[in-house]
Design a protein around this motif. Structure first.
Motif, PDB file in Angstrom:
ATOM      1  N   PRO A  26      -2.411  12.077  -1.777  1.00  0.00           N
ATOM      2  CA  PRO A  26      -2.811  13.283  -2.520  1.00  0.00           C
ATOM      3  C   PRO A  26      -2.234  13.326  -3.931  1.00  0.00           C
ATOM      4  N   LEU A  27      -1.003  12.880  -4.083  1.00  0.00           N
ATOM      5  CA  LEU A  27      -0.381  12.869  -5.401  1.00  0.00           C
ATOM      6  C   LEU A  27      -1.102  11.890  -6.335  1.00  0.00           C
ATOM      7  N   LEU A  28      -1.415  10.711  -5.815  1.00  0.00           N
ATOM      8  CA  LEU A  28      -2.132   9.717  -6.625  1.00  0.00           C
ATOM      9  C   LEU A  28      -3.534  10.208  -6.972  1.00  0.00           C
ATOM     10  N   MET A  29      -4.217  10.810  -6.027  1.00  0.00           N
ATOM     11  CA  MET A  29      -5.566  11.340  -6.295  1.00  0.00           C
ATOM     12  C   MET A  29      -5.511  12.464  -7.328  1.00  0.00           C
ATOM     13  N   ALA A  30      -4.463  13.265  -7.296  1.00  0.00           N
ATOM     14  CA  ALA A  30      -4.324  14.351  -8.268  1.00  0.00           C
ATOM     15  C   ALA A  30      -4.121  13.805  -9.683  1.00  0.00           C
TER      16      ALA A  30
ATOM     17  N   ALA B 265      -6.742   0.879 -12.665  1.00  0.00           N
ATOM     18  CA  ALA B 265      -6.917  -0.286 -11.786  1.00  0.00           C
ATOM     19  C   ALA B 265      -5.927  -0.241 -10.629  1.00  0.00           C
ATOM     20  N   THR B 266      -4.696   0.149 -10.915  1.00  0.00           N
ATOM     21  CA  THR B 266      -3.683   0.254  -9.864  1.00  0.00           C
ATOM     22  C   THR B 266      -4.053   1.332  -8.852  1.00  0.00           C
ATOM     23  N   LEU B 267      -4.549   2.462  -9.332  1.00  0.00           N
ATOM     24  CA  LEU B 267      -4.994   3.510  -8.418  1.00  0.00           C
ATOM     25  C   LEU B 267      -6.146   3.031  -7.542  1.00  0.00           C
TER      26      LEU B 267
ATOM     27  N   ALA C 238       0.849  -1.186   0.000  1.00  0.00           N
ATOM     28  CA  ALA C 238       0.000   0.000   0.000  1.00  0.00           C
ATOM     29  C   ALA C 238       0.886   1.237   0.000  1.00  0.00           C
ATOM     30  N   PRO C 239       0.436   2.288  -0.662  1.00  0.00           N
ATOM     31  CA  PRO C 239       1.270   3.497  -0.713  1.00  0.00           C
ATOM     32  C   PRO C 239       1.343   4.164   0.653  1.00  0.00           C
ATOM     33  N   LEU C 240       2.387   4.914   0.840  1.00  0.00           N
ATOM     34  CA  LEU C 240       2.510   5.705   2.061  1.00  0.00           C
ATOM     35  C   LEU C 240       1.421   6.766   2.064  1.00  0.00           C
TER      36      LEU C 240
END
Length: 139
Positions: A8-12, A37-39, A1-3
């Protein structure tokens, strides 16, 4: 799982990736579907607004991608067949990963998912069943 700092960066990035999926097919669409899918796997329900755009697009791209690979389809040049295989496998994988990550979302998409998973192209791409174990000779 991401830190947590990456969320926020992934959501952006999500609107851009989903927008790419909405506009593109082919290998670019395949890459966008894989990215979405990865997100979803990493961000879960936070991706729900984007999944409601992405999953219908994935399911809309899937039938023509599979049709191109069906046994009854006209033969494709090697490069076109490779692109069709990449697109179809990426879309199937993305749909599978998204529905596994957010199973409560699946019900509206069951007919489209069932149609895709029973498409003749998928059954024709599967390796043939073996009557013998590997290394054994058939009688």
């Amino acid at each position: 799982a991401p830190l947590p700092a990456n969320k926020p960066l992934l959501m952006a990035a999500a609107p851009t990736v989903v927008g790419c999926l909405e506009r593109e097919g082919g290998v670019v669409g395949a890459a966008a579907a894989t990215c979405v899918a990865t997100l979803v796997v990493h961000l879960g329900v936070a991706m729900l607004p984007h999944v409601n755009k992405a999953l219908p697009r994935i399911l809309a791209l899937l039938p023509p991608a599979l049709d191109a690979l069906a046994p009854s389809a006209p033969p494709l040049e090697d490069a076109a067949r490779d692109d069709a295989l990449v697109l179809a496998s990426s879309l199937v994988s993305a749909a599978s990963r998204i529905t596994a990550a957010l199973p409560s979302l699946v019900s509206p998409y069951i007919p489209a998912l069932a149609a895709a998973l029973t498409h003749p192209a998928l059954t024709s791409l599967a390796p043939p069943a073996r009557d013998t174990a590997p290394g054994e000779e058939a009688l």
